[in-house]
Design an enzyme around this catalytic site. Structure first.
Site: not given
Ligand code: MG
Ligand code: ZN
Length: 357
Positions: A78, A246, A251
């Site tokens: 990221s 975000e 994730d």
């Molecule tokens: Mg992130």
């Molecule tokens: Zn990740």
């Protein structure tokens, strides 16, 4: 008669061309960039199924596919992908706002600020975490959270809301950055209720000492409330604004190979997308870009049901994968985002949309 019909068709298509040209010349005053960290197409489709075939992201008519590899790895992290989107430069995994030689590159947020626009960051992770950090900090190491926190003070960002209070308060150098933020006229808030009560001025929203918890463990509607508050504050600026929002934990659900967690976080992200698009629709001068920095989990959908909202998910990796991620755009300038391109081009297209280039 045939000739008349032909002329009518010609006149009609010419007028729609003119309308389209008008639309394409219109530049946005504001950009809201929404990043679902790790949110591949299947994550979005899982949310679509869980929401019984009703997704806010589907309101975007302009869709592209984004290649995410970093300068040194087929699979990005990221830090590198955030840096590519924020600064237009491919860098090594783990780096934040610097190129492969460690040289700092200005981010779209910093450039917007230089042009007099208001700026903001909202995340459901540390606000110093890789994705938001890529827009404000410059550091070869994404885990250098204390120095990343210091970088917030080198900018004039108007609003930032997320976790990571300890990186500002409980530091190995004993500095208390809260005092420094106060001196710079930030209103510092530590909970959602206090945040809700502010209607103007600069805000440092450090809502959690560490990461915010997952939605299912009490984060409530923090993403939606923080995003709407940021928009309300930033929209006071006559010059317009840049805001990055975000959905950080999509994730983490991918890393955990946890379908329920993944769906909850992606559904919440899409609910926030709905509120953001409502604002953009009314405002008329806001470009909304919704994308991901990479895919996480090699997530697939083995079966599902639109009536019950059930999703049977499967994972092929505990890490990120190399597949292209979708990008959805809405509002003036959205048509520039169709096609297949590198993540660095998101930066170029945003600059162009803002007429900074
Ligand atoms: Mg992130
Ligand atoms: Zn990740």
């Amino acid at each position: 008669m045939k000739k008349l019909i032909y002329l009518l068709i010609l006149a009609f298509s010419l007028s729609s061309c003119v309308q389209q040209a008008d639309y394409q010349q219109k530049k946005p005053k504001n950009i809201i960039l929404m990043i679902g960290d790790g949110m591949g197409l299947t994550h979005v489709h899982a949310a679509l199924t869980a929401k019984k075939n009703n997704l806010n992201i589907a309101r975007c008519r302009y869709i592209g596919l984004v290649k995410t590899h970093s300068s040194d790895n087929y699979i990005t992290d990221s830090g590198a992908s955030g840096t590519a989107i924020a600064t237009g430069v491919k860098t090594k995994n783990g780096a934040i706002g610097v190129d492969t030689s460690g040289v700092a590159h200005q981010s779209i947020l910093e450039i917007a600020e230089e042009h007099g626009k208001a700026t903001g960051l909202v995340a459901t992770a540390f606000i110093t975490h890789a994705t938001p950090a890529a827009f404000i900090a410059h550091n070869p190491d994404r885990h250098d959270y204390e120095n990343i926190a210091l970088d917030f003070l080198k900018t004039d960002i108007d609003v930032f809301i997320g976790g990571g209070k300890n990186h500002f308060m409980v530091r190995s150098d004993s500095l208390n950055l809260i005092d420094s933020l106060s001196i710079r006229n930030y209103q510092i808030v530590y909970d959602l209720i206090s945040l809700e009560n502010i209607n103007s001025g600069k805000i440092a929203g450090l809502l959690y000492e560490e990461h915010p918890p997952p939605l299912s463990q009490g984060r409530a509607d923090m993403l939606e409330k923080a995003s709407l508050k940021a928009i309300e504050i930033l929209n006071h600026d006559e010059d317009g604004f840049f805001l990055m929002i975000e959905g950080s934990q999509i994730d983490w659900a991918g890393h955990d190979n946890d379908t329920d967690y993944l769906i909850e976080e992606t559904v919440e992200f899409d609910n926030t997308v709905g509120k953001v698009l409502d604002f953009a629709e009314k405002n008329g001068e806001t470009l909304v870009i919704i994308t991901a920095d990479h895919e996480t989990g090699g997530f697939s959908i083995i079966d599902g049901n639109y009536e019950t909202g059930e999703v049977i998910g499967g994972f092929s990796s505990p890490n990120h994968t190399g597949i292209m991620v979708p990008l959805y755009a809405y509002g003036p300038g959205a048509e520039e985002f169709i096609g297949i391109y590198e993540n660095t081009e998101i930066f170029d297209k945003m600059l162009k949309a803002f007429k900074f280039k």
